[in-house]
Each structure stands twice: as C-alpha cells, then as structure tokens.
Design a protein around this motif. Structure first.
Motif, PDB file in Angstrom:
ATOM      1  N   VAL A 107      58.287  56.927  65.463  1.00  0.00           N
ATOM      2  CA  VAL A 107      59.197  57.835  66.171  1.00  0.00           C
ATOM      3  C   VAL A 107      60.630  57.306  66.121  1.00  0.00           C
ATOM      4  O   VAL A 107      60.858  56.111  65.937  1.00  0.00           O
ATOM      5  N   THR A 108      61.562  58.210  66.294  1.00  0.00           N
ATOM      6  CA  THR A 108      62.969  57.825  66.402  1.00  0.00           C
ATOM      7  C   THR A 108      63.351  57.830  67.876  1.00  0.00           C
ATOM      8  O   THR A 108      63.148  58.821  68.582  1.00  0.00           O
ATOM      9  N   ALA A 109      63.868  56.703  68.327  1.00  0.00           N
ATOM     10  CA  ALA A 109      64.244  56.546  69.729  1.00  0.00           C
ATOM     11  C   ALA A 109      65.758  56.509  69.879  1.00  0.00           C
ATOM     12  O   ALA A 109      66.477  56.001  69.005  1.00  0.00           O
ATOM     13  N   LYS A 110      66.230  57.011  70.980  1.00  0.00           N
ATOM     14  CA  LYS A 110      67.652  56.952  71.329  1.00  0.00           C
ATOM     15  C   LYS A 110      67.881  55.730  72.206  1.00  0.00           C
ATOM     16  O   LYS A 110      67.231  55.557  73.240  1.00  0.00           O
ATOM     17  N   LEU A 111      68.802  54.888  71.783  1.00  0.00           N
ATOM     18  CA  LEU A 111      69.114  53.669  72.535  1.00  0.00           C
ATOM     19  C   LEU A 111      70.317  53.888  73.441  1.00  0.00           C
ATOM     20  O   LEU A 111      71.382  54.317  72.986  1.00  0.00           O
ATOM     21  N   THR A 112      70.140  53.558  74.711  1.00  0.00           N
ATOM     22  CA  THR A 112      71.255  53.517  75.655  1.00  0.00           C
ATOM     23  C   THR A 112      71.441  52.063  76.055  1.00  0.00           C
ATOM     24  O   THR A 112      70.588  51.470  76.726  1.00  0.00           O
ATOM     25  N   ARG A 113      72.519  51.475  75.591  1.00  0.00           N
ATOM     26  CA  ARG A 113      72.743  50.045  75.835  1.00  0.00           C
ATOM     27  C   ARG A 113      73.032  49.776  77.309  1.00  0.00           C
ATOM     28  O   ARG A 113      73.688  50.580  77.983  1.00  0.00           O
ATOM     29  N   THR A 114      72.547  48.648  77.790  1.00  0.00           N
ATOM     30  CA  THR A 114      72.798  48.227  79.163  1.00  0.00           C
ATOM     31  C   THR A 114      74.057  47.370  79.190  1.00  0.00           C
ATOM     32  O   THR A 114      74.087  46.283  78.604  1.00  0.00           O
ATOM     33  N   GLU A 115      75.080  47.883  79.830  1.00  0.00           N
ATOM     34  CA  GLU A 115      76.356  47.155  79.879  1.00  0.00           C
ATOM     35  C   GLU A 115      76.317  46.061  80.950  1.00  0.00           C
ATOM     36  O   GLU A 115      75.772  46.253  82.039  1.00  0.00           O
ATOM     37  N   ASN A 116      76.897  44.909  80.612  1.00  0.00           N
ATOM     38  CA  ASN A 116      77.014  43.792  81.549  1.00  0.00           C
ATOM     39  C   ASN A 116      75.675  43.402  82.180  1.00  0.00           C
ATOM     40  O   ASN A 116      75.595  43.093  83.380  1.00  0.00           O
ATOM     41  N   VAL A 135      71.693  37.797  82.810  1.00  0.00           N
ATOM     42  CA  VAL A 135      70.633  36.972  82.235  1.00  0.00           C
ATOM     43  C   VAL A 135      69.590  36.742  83.330  1.00  0.00           C
ATOM     44  O   VAL A 135      69.942  36.501  84.488  1.00  0.00           O
ATOM     45  N   PHE A 136      68.314  36.834  82.967  1.00  0.00           N
ATOM     46  CA  PHE A 136      67.265  36.607  83.963  1.00  0.00           C
ATOM     47  C   PHE A 136      66.136  35.776  83.357  1.00  0.00           C
ATOM     48  O   PHE A 136      66.026  35.645  82.135  1.00  0.00           O
ATOM     49  N   GLU A 137      65.327  35.206  84.228  1.00  0.00           N
ATOM     50  CA  GLU A 137      64.175  34.427  83.801  1.00  0.00           C
ATOM     51  C   GLU A 137      62.966  35.354  83.689  1.00  0.00           C
ATOM     52  O   GLU A 137      62.560  35.970  84.673  1.00  0.00           O
ATOM     53  N   MET A 138      62.422  35.472  82.486  1.00  0.00           N
ATOM     54  CA  MET A 138      61.263  36.342  82.288  1.00  0.00           C
ATOM     55  C   MET A 138      59.981  35.600  82.633  1.00  0.00           C
ATOM     56  O   MET A 138      59.782  34.450  82.222  1.00  0.00           O
ATOM     57  N   ALA A 139      59.113  36.256  83.385  1.00  0.00           N
ATOM     58  CA  ALA A 139      57.828  35.665  83.748  1.00  0.00           C
ATOM     59  C   ALA A 139      56.952  35.505  82.505  1.00  0.00           C
ATOM     60  O   ALA A 139      56.985  36.341  81.592  1.00  0.00           O
ATOM     61  N   THR A 140      56.183  34.429  82.471  1.00  0.00           N
ATOM     62  CA  THR A 140      55.283  34.162  81.361  1.00  0.00           C
ATOM     63  C   THR A 140      53.896  33.817  81.903  1.00  0.00           C
ATOM     64  O   THR A 140      53.675  33.781  83.113  1.00  0.00           O
ATOM     65  N   THR A 141      52.992  33.536  81.017  1.00  0.00           N
ATOM     66  CA  THR A 141      51.629  33.162  81.404  1.00  0.00           C
ATOM     67  C   THR A 141      51.562  31.732  81.929  1.00  0.00           C
ATOM     68  O   THR A 141      50.504  31.298  82.394  1.00  0.00           O
ATOM     69  N   THR A 142      52.676  31.005  81.850  1.00  0.00           N
ATOM     70  CA  THR A 142      52.745  29.632  82.369  1.00  0.00           C
ATOM     71  C   THR A 142      53.968  29.523  83.275  1.00  0.00           C
ATOM     72  O   THR A 142      54.565  30.523  83.658  1.00  0.00           O
ATOM     73  N   ASP A 143      54.346  28.308  83.598  1.00  0.00           N
ATOM     74  CA  ASP A 143      55.531  28.087  84.437  1.00  0.00           C
ATOM     75  C   ASP A 143      56.837  28.207  83.648  1.00  0.00           C
ATOM     76  O   ASP A 143      57.920  28.145  84.230  1.00  0.00           O
ATOM     77  N   ARG A 144      56.739  28.359  82.359  1.00  0.00           N
ATOM     78  CA  ARG A 144      57.944  28.485  81.529  1.00  0.00           C
ATOM     79  C   ARG A 144      58.695  29.759  81.882  1.00  0.00           C
ATOM     80  O   ARG A 144      58.095  30.813  82.101  1.00  0.00           O
ATOM     81  N   LYS A 145      60.018  29.690  81.954  1.00  0.00           N
ATOM     82  CA  LYS A 145      60.848  30.842  82.314  1.00  0.00           C
ATOM     83  C   LYS A 145      61.971  31.022  81.284  1.00  0.00           C
ATOM     84  O   LYS A 145      63.114  30.620  81.497  1.00  0.00           O
ATOM     85  N   PRO A 146      61.670  31.631  80.146  1.00  0.00           N
ATOM     86  CA  PRO A 146      62.706  31.828  79.123  1.00  0.00           C
ATOM     87  C   PRO A 146      63.759  32.820  79.594  1.00  0.00           C
ATOM     88  O   PRO A 146      63.482  33.712  80.410  1.00  0.00           O
ATOM     89  N   LEU A 147      64.965  32.657  79.093  1.00  0.00           N
ATOM     90  CA  LEU A 147      66.079  33.505  79.499  1.00  0.00           C
ATOM     91  C   LEU A 147      66.220  34.721  78.587  1.00  0.00           C
ATOM     92  O   LEU A 147      66.235  34.605  77.367  1.00  0.00           O
ATOM     93  N   TYR A 148      66.316  35.875  79.227  1.00  0.00           N
ATOM     94  CA  TYR A 148      66.461  37.140  78.501  1.00  0.00           C
ATOM     95  C   TYR A 148      67.563  37.975  79.140  1.00  0.00           C
ATOM     96  O   TYR A 148      67.965  37.744  80.273  1.00  0.00           O
ATOM     97  N   LYS A 149      68.014  38.967  78.367  1.00  0.00           N
ATOM     98  CA  LYS A 149      68.901  40.005  78.885  1.00  0.00           C
ATOM     99  C   LYS A 149      68.298  41.354  78.545  1.00  0.00           C
ATOM    100  O   LYS A 149      67.654  41.500  77.502  1.00  0.00           O
ATOM    101  N   GLU A 150      68.497  42.318  79.446  1.00  0.00           N
ATOM    102  CA  GLU A 150      68.104  43.684  79.099  1.00  0.00           C
ATOM    103  C   GLU A 150      69.128  44.213  78.103  1.00  0.00           C
ATOM    104  O   GLU A 150      70.317  44.254  78.381  1.00  0.00           O
ATOM    105  N   TYR A 151      68.640  44.618  76.935  1.00  0.00           N
ATOM    106  CA  TYR A 151      69.539  45.094  75.886  1.00  0.00           C
ATOM    107  C   TYR A 151      69.827  46.587  76.043  1.00  0.00           C
ATOM    108  O   TYR A 151      70.936  47.054  75.767  1.00  0.00           O
ATOM    109  N   GLY A 152      68.812  47.326  76.479  1.00  0.00           N
ATOM    110  CA  GLY A 152      69.014  48.757  76.661  1.00  0.00           C
ATOM    111  C   GLY A 152      67.718  49.499  76.918  1.00  0.00           C
ATOM    112  O   GLY A 152      66.638  48.907  77.030  1.00  0.00           O
ATOM    113  N   LYS A 153      67.829  50.818  77.022  1.00  0.00           N
ATOM    114  CA  LYS A 153      66.681  51.704  77.231  1.00  0.00           C
ATOM    115  C   LYS A 153      66.448  52.507  75.952  1.00  0.00           C
ATOM    116  O   LYS A 153      67.389  52.998  75.326  1.00  0.00           O
TER     117      LYS A 153
END
Length: 207
Positions: free
Chosen positions: A68-77, A80-98
């Motif tokens: 499918v072709t999706a329309k991207l709406t970028r998330t401005e500003n 950075v947040f810590e994403m939950a994982t299956t362990t105690d590790r908390k990698p850093l991510y940003k929401e890029y868009g919808k």
C-alpha cells in the motif's frame, strides 16, 4: 581396495557439499535473503540446536494487496524517549511521523520511529523503524508484533511511501530470549488481520 575407499570418500565429500549448497528457500528475493541470513551461523539469531535443524522461515503467501501507499505526516519537534524493550535496556527513539493508509477497505494509521543510535551510524542512518501488531499476533504471527524497515530515501517529495507487508520480519526475541527487543507500542495495533509477511516461529517447522 584402497582406490574404492578413496572413491567413496570423494563421493561423500561431494554429497556433503551439495547438501550445504541447497537452494535458499523463498518466494521472493526478500525471503531468500532473510533465509540466507538465518542459515548463516555468523548472523543468525537462532539457537545452536535450532540452527542445525533450520529449513527456512515460514511466510504467509505473497499477496500484492498488502502493498500500500501511505501518506506520511512528520512529527515536528518530537522529543527523544526511551523505548520499552523485553529487557531493562532503554534505547533512545524519536517519533518520526504518522503513516495513514487504506488496507482491505479500512483506514489505518501507524506511528513510525527513528532510532537515535542509527542516526550516528552511516550504514543505518536512513533506516526508520515500523513495529506493529495485528489480529494475527499471538496466533499465526509472533505475539510481540512484527517489524518493517522503511528508508527515508524511499519517501517521495509528496511525503508518501510504499509499505510492503510481505517484507516484514520478527524481532530476534521470537527466536532466542537472549536478545533485547523493542516492544510494539499499543497505538501501533492494527485492527485487521495482516496475512502477509513472516509467520510465527514454530519448532515443528525445522528438520
């Protein structure tokens, strides 16, 4: 007698080599590449016993309606947040868009993310992370969800991008609990069966 022993040894070696060079299974280039990586002991997440018996990953039948072709709406500003994982590790991510798209007559939305670690790596700096669950999760597909890679270079000037659900993969945790894998956010659950891409890993599929 000795020449027969030598001949038998040569035939045995040829037979072993031919078995090692069996064609990589898969309907598509993507599936073949994934199977090749999982067969390779230097890359595979499989446990040793599973690797010895590995025949190939299981996939739903390839279905073009899941491209499918999706329309991207970028998330401005986006923070950075810590994403939950299956362990105690908390990698850093940003929401890029919808990502908004229509599949099987349903309007759907997924949030796509960017790993902050990847942005520092020349090899992965253009990768975006798209985790999701759907109504096959925990039954026909892995309960923790499936992943899809999207490249920033594949996003058009009109902010559209093609999503191919046939090209999904499981987190390594689906095969080996020694790995730490990001958990799919609840908002990325699709209320539809995505019967495309990678299936759940089952021991009985090995030989």
């Amino acid at each position: 007698m000795q020449k027969y022993i030598i001949l038998f040894s040569l035939l045995f070696i040829i037979s072993c080599n031919s078995q090692d060079k069996r064609p990589i299974p898969g309907e598509t280039a993507y599936q073949k590449k994934l199977n090749a990586n999982y067969k390779d002991a230097s890359k595979s997440p499989l446990k040793k016993n599973d690797l010895k018996k590995f025949k190939g990953l299981e996939f739903f039948p390839v279905d073009s309606t899941y491209i499918v072709t999706a329309k991207l709406t970028r998330t401005e500003n986006a923070p950075v947040f810590e994403m939950a994982t299956t362990t105690d590790r908390k990698p850093l991510y940003k929401e890029y868009g919808k990502l908004n798209f229509t599949l099987k007559g349903k309007d759907l939305e997924l949030t796509i993310y960017q790993s902050q670690e990847d942005t520092l790596d020349e090899k992965y700096k253009n990768y975006l992370f798209l985790p999701f669950t759907d109504n096959t999760s925990g039954d026909e597909s892995y309960g923790g969800g499936r992943y899809m890679d999207v490249m920033t270079t594949d996003i058009s000037a009109e902010n559209t991008v093609v999503l191919n659900f046939n090209n999904t993969y499981n987190p390594y945790c689906a095969y080996n609990d020694k790995y730490s894998c990001p958990l799919t956010p609840r908002k990325n659950h699709l209320d539809i069966k995505i019967k495309a891409g990678i299936k759940i890993f089952k021991k009985h599929s090995l030989f």
